[in-house]
Scaffold this active site. Structure first.
Site, PDB file in Angstrom:
ATOM      1  N   ASN A   9       0.868  -1.173   0.000  1.00  0.00           N
ATOM      2  CA  ASN A   9       0.000   0.000   0.000  1.00  0.00           C
ATOM      3  C   ASN A   9       0.910   1.230   0.000  1.00  0.00           C
ATOM      4  O   ASN A   9       1.473   1.589   1.017  1.00  0.00           O
ATOM      5  CB  ASN A   9      -0.885  -0.033   1.262  1.00  0.00           C
ATOM      6  CG  ASN A   9      -1.740   1.209   1.423  1.00  0.00           C
ATOM      7  OD1 ASN A   9      -1.802   2.054   0.519  1.00  0.00           O
ATOM      8  ND2 ASN A   9      -2.401   1.330   2.558  1.00  0.00           N
ATOM      9  N   LYS A  11       0.175   4.214  -0.259  1.00  0.00           N
ATOM     10  CA  LYS A  11      -0.494   5.389   0.336  1.00  0.00           C
ATOM     11  C   LYS A  11      -0.278   6.606  -0.582  1.00  0.00           C
ATOM     12  O   LYS A  11      -0.295   6.432  -1.798  1.00  0.00           O
ATOM     13  CB  LYS A  11      -0.002   5.614   1.765  1.00  0.00           C
ATOM     14  CG  LYS A  11      -0.141   4.334   2.601  1.00  0.00           C
ATOM     15  CD  LYS A  11       0.012   4.528   4.069  1.00  0.00           C
ATOM     16  CE  LYS A  11      -0.159   3.200   4.783  1.00  0.00           C
ATOM     17  NZ  LYS A  11      -0.062   3.290   6.232  1.00  0.00           N
ATOM     18  N   HIS A  97      -9.412   0.964   5.068  1.00  0.00           N
ATOM     19  CA  HIS A  97      -8.144   1.223   5.768  1.00  0.00           C
ATOM     20  C   HIS A  97      -8.370   2.196   6.929  1.00  0.00           C
ATOM     21  O   HIS A  97      -9.179   3.119   6.815  1.00  0.00           O
ATOM     22  CB  HIS A  97      -7.120   1.796   4.782  1.00  0.00           C
ATOM     23  CG  HIS A  97      -5.737   1.781   5.343  1.00  0.00           C
ATOM     24  ND1 HIS A  97      -5.298   2.746   6.210  1.00  0.00           N
ATOM     25  CD2 HIS A  97      -4.723   0.896   5.206  1.00  0.00           C
ATOM     26  CE1 HIS A  97      -4.046   2.452   6.566  1.00  0.00           C
ATOM     27  NE2 HIS A  97      -3.674   1.333   5.962  1.00  0.00           N
ATOM     28  N   GLU A  99      -6.718   4.608   7.933  1.00  0.00           N
ATOM     29  CA  GLU A  99      -6.501   6.023   7.600  1.00  0.00           C
ATOM     30  C   GLU A  99      -7.736   6.621   6.919  1.00  0.00           C
ATOM     31  O   GLU A  99      -8.019   7.810   7.046  1.00  0.00           O
ATOM     32  CB  GLU A  99      -5.236   6.175   6.723  1.00  0.00           C
ATOM     33  CG  GLU A  99      -3.981   5.991   7.566  1.00  0.00           C
ATOM     34  CD  GLU A  99      -2.783   5.446   6.822  1.00  0.00           C
ATOM     35  OE1 GLU A  99      -2.780   5.437   5.580  1.00  0.00           O
ATOM     36  OE2 GLU A  99      -1.832   5.009   7.513  1.00  0.00           O
ATOM     37  N   GLU A 169      -5.082  -5.207  10.733  1.00  0.00           N
ATOM     38  CA  GLU A 169      -4.127  -4.096  10.897  1.00  0.00           C
ATOM     39  C   GLU A 169      -4.451  -3.363  12.192  1.00  0.00           C
ATOM     40  O   GLU A 169      -5.269  -2.421  12.188  1.00  0.00           O
ATOM     41  CB  GLU A 169      -4.259  -3.087   9.745  1.00  0.00           C
ATOM     42  CG  GLU A 169      -3.656  -3.524   8.452  1.00  0.00           C
ATOM     43  CD  GLU A 169      -3.103  -2.336   7.645  1.00  0.00           C
ATOM     44  OE1 GLU A 169      -2.040  -2.497   7.056  1.00  0.00           O
ATOM     45  OE2 GLU A 169      -3.734  -1.260   7.608  1.00  0.00           O
ATOM     46  N   GLY A 175       2.347   2.451  10.980  1.00  0.00           N
ATOM     47  CA  GLY A 175       3.253   3.608  10.925  1.00  0.00           C
ATOM     48  C   GLY A 175       4.007   3.890  12.211  1.00  0.00           C
ATOM     49  O   GLY A 175       4.554   4.975  12.380  1.00  0.00           O
ATOM     50  N   SER A 215       3.512  -1.895  10.212  1.00  0.00           N
ATOM     51  CA  SER A 215       4.969  -1.896  10.457  1.00  0.00           C
ATOM     52  C   SER A 215       5.657  -3.204  10.049  1.00  0.00           C
ATOM     53  O   SER A 215       6.583  -3.661  10.721  1.00  0.00           O
ATOM     54  CB  SER A 215       5.269  -1.571  11.921  1.00  0.00           C
ATOM     55  OG  SER A 215       4.802  -0.269  12.232  1.00  0.00           O
ATOM     56  N   GLY A 236       3.093  -1.168   4.302  1.00  0.00           N
ATOM     57  CA  GLY A 236       3.049   0.274   4.027  1.00  0.00           C
ATOM     58  C   GLY A 236       4.423   0.773   3.617  1.00  0.00           C
ATOM     59  O   GLY A 236       4.890   0.540   2.501  1.00  0.00           O
TER      60      GLY A 236
END
Ligand code: 13P
Length: 255
Positions: A9, A11, A97, A99, A169, A175, A215, A236
């Protein structure tokens, strides 16, 4: 048996077409001469770069997007439909997701609409679920995961499950460089499997692949994927580094 799956991903990265071309050059170089017998590798770039990725037709790489809108067409400024994504040649779509939940207020109802659009248009879905640090601390992980699964998968027919991968996740691992232990992932896996078994016949539910995300790095692939016997990972930051991303895919494919 479904293949394992490693999803990148990207992003909102990289920052320009030139940099994306450079990224593709490096990815192509890393993959040269490598075979992946048991693993699918999917790269989900920002939509503006999707065609660049597809045009390269890199061996062993499939293309996906990070989101879709649920409507088929019309006056929805800024949105992209699952049908458009499919017609462009991508085969995967990430949905739900954390986010998107955080910055765009997506909830289970919205994610469910998007998931339905993804499946209706013949794309494969990567459905993200996961608890926050606060929820984990309060002992609500199981309750949260179950609620997310129930809401997101509402009215999804058992016959469609093979096109859905569930990415566990935990929000606190995204992150942050904090990762759960293998046991914690295994516990989440059991919660998810139990919840799915309450919603579907086990035989149908088992068609869904179960990934870990948050991560992920090559040096923890064993802990987060191989030890708890997950079916793959959602990556990510490390997916922005072709050498590391391919290393993760190799580790997963070989074990
Ligand atoms: P990081 O691997 O950068 O923690 O991101 C995980 C993620 O959100 C993948 O979807």
């Amino acid at each position: 048996m479904q293949k394992k799956i490693v999803v990148g991903n990207l992003k909102m990265n990289p920052v320009s077409v030139v940099e994306f071309e450079r990224y593709l050059d490096a990815l192509e170089k890393e993959l040269k001469g490598k075979e992946f017998e048991k693993t699918e590798i999917v790269v989900c770039p920002p939509v503006v770069f999707l065609q660049k990725l597809l045009n390269r037709d890199i061996k062993n790489i499939k293309a996906g997007v990070q989101d879709v809108f649920w409507e088929y067409q019309g006056a929805f400024t800024g949105q992209i439909s699952a049908g458009m994504v499919k017609s462009a040649g991508a085969t995967f779509a990430i949905v739900g997701h954390s986010e998107r939940r955080k910055y765009f207020g997506e909830n289970e109802e919205i994610i469910n609409l998007k998931l339905k659009a993804i499946l209706k248009n013949g794309l494969n879905a990567i459905l993200c679920i996961g608890e926050s640090a606060e929820e984990r601390k309060k002992g609500q992980t199981s309750q949260v995961l179950k609620k997310q699964l129930k809401g997101c998968l509402a009215e999804i027919a058992p016959g469609k499950l093979e096109y859905i991968s569930i990415a566990y996740e935990p929000i606190w691992a995204v992150g942050t460089d904090k990762i759960p232990t293998s046991d914690e992932i295994l516990e989440a896996k059991i919660i998810i499997k139990k919840a799915l078994a309450e919603m579907y016949f086990v035989k149908s539910a088992e068609k869904m692949r179960l990934l870990y995300g948050g991560s992920v790095k090559s040096n923890c692939a064993e802990q987060v994927c191989l030890d708890p016997a997950m079916d793959g990972v959602l990556v990510g930051r490390e997916s922005l580094m072709p050498y590391e991303f391919v290393k993760i895919a190799i580790l997963i494919d070989e074990n």
